[in-house]
Scaffold this active site. Structure first.
Site: not given
Length: 351
Positions: A164, A183, A217-218, A243, A319
């Site tokens: 992603h 990520d 995706e998030e 991922d 994140h």
């Protein structure tokens, strides 16, 4: 006033407000789902709750491709795989990821998500001359990307290699800094390098190979949900999803996700890890909806995820603004390129 209204409409369109004009149906476990607003969804993200947005796929039934396609149980292409593995290196991944992390974020429902996706598509096309690569559009600004290598004798059977492309700041999803180096910038460049090496190898796959870079995706596996819905009448042999591939722990290992994946694909994946890397394969559970492989698993298509280490929360930088280029171990990442190449050649029957 008319010009002001037009400008406001354009601005709202650019930030992708449309998908959240009404509540979304969010599933946080196989049995729990509720209708939520965008701020409520952001609240789940802030708490690191995994979820699927199933608003647009409520009627999507399993397609059961597991029983319609042959799948290898042992390795039979070692000569072909070992011939291409030395071609994989960190040069392209480092270069692409340096630029990819330069976007403030790659939030799917924003102009950053849109422009970063367009940049990635152009990069894919410039990396592999003549590649059939296209944008797959969604109801939000960021597009998924699909690059295809046509199979020779079984072109209608598809092997998917995926990652992603979006990133998110869990405290400020819309505008917060989120370089997303690991990520999932790491997965993004892992499969791009696998595409580059395979395309240059001269090998011809019996089955078609598609490389997918999913948007959103998030936001609850949004991009892969749309793609799997569009592919419900196609024959997908398996999806191998990447991922996060750049953050090893001590001792280094390839994490094999055993929940919401396919046991047969995992068995082959363990053999590929053992044969084509120097890392052990360690089983662990990732949880409900932890990444896009779950979208394929939900419709009955084989899926697996080789993770960067043996702990789902091993990288505490994700994140946040700290998920930066300097944290990525590119030597470790290249081992996942080799896993991708092994899977491609073995499952697509490339000779």
């Amino acid at each position: 006033m008319k010009h002001l209204l037009v400008a406001l409409a354009i601005a709202l369109s650019a930030c992708g407000k449309g998908i959240y004009d009404s509540k979304r149906l969010i599933q946080t476990s196989p049995t729990e789902k509720q209708w939520l607003t965008e701020p409520e969804i952001h609240g789940l993200i802030a708490k690191n709750v995994h979820f699927r947005d199933i608003t647009d796929i409520q009627d999507l039934a399993p397609v059961n491709h597991l029983v319609t396609t042959d799948f290898p149980t042992d390795l039979s292409h070692q000569a072909q795989v070992n011939a291409v593995l030395p071609k994989a290196n960190a040069n392209l991944p480092k270069s692409v990821l340096t630029n990819f992390t330069g976007f403030t974020n790659r939030y799917y429902n924003s102009n950053n998500g849109k422009t970063s996706s367009a940049w990635l598509l152009n990069t894919i096309k410039s990396t592999v001359s003549g590649i059939n690569a296209t944008a797959f559009t969604h109801r939000f600004p960021q597009s998924s990307i699909i690059a295809r290598i046509q199979g020779t004798t079984k072109p209608n059977e598809i092997v998917v290699i995926s990652a992603h492309q979006d990133s998110i700041n869990q405290r400020n999803p819309t505008t917060g800094r989120a370089p997303g180096a690991d990520d999932d910038g790491s997965g993004t460049v892992t499969i791009l390098e696998a595409l580059r090496v395979f395309a240059a190898s001269g090998l011809k796959p019996a089955r078609s190979i598609e490389f997918h870079w999913y948007a959103g995706e998030e936001g609850g596996l949004l991009g892969s949900a749309d793609v799997t819905k569009a592919y419900k009448t196609k024959t997908v042999v398996a999806d191998l999803h990447f991922d996060m591939t750049g953050y090893p722990l001590d001792p280094p290992a390839v994490g094999i996700v055993t929940d919401y994946t396919d046991s047969g694909t995992n068995a082959l994946l363990r053999k590929i890890v053992t044969a084509y890397t120097d890392l052990p394969a360690v089983d662990f559970k990732c949880g409900y909806a932890c990444s896009d492989h779950a979208s394929w698993n939900a419709i009955g298509v084989r899926s697996a995820l080789p993770f960067e280490n043996q702990y789902v929360d091993g990288n505490t930088n994700i994140h946040t603004p700290n998920d930066s280029l300097s944290t990525v171990d590119f030597d470790h990442l290249v081992k996942y390129v080799k896993i991708a190449l092994g899977f491609i050649i073995e499952v697509a029957d490339a000779k």
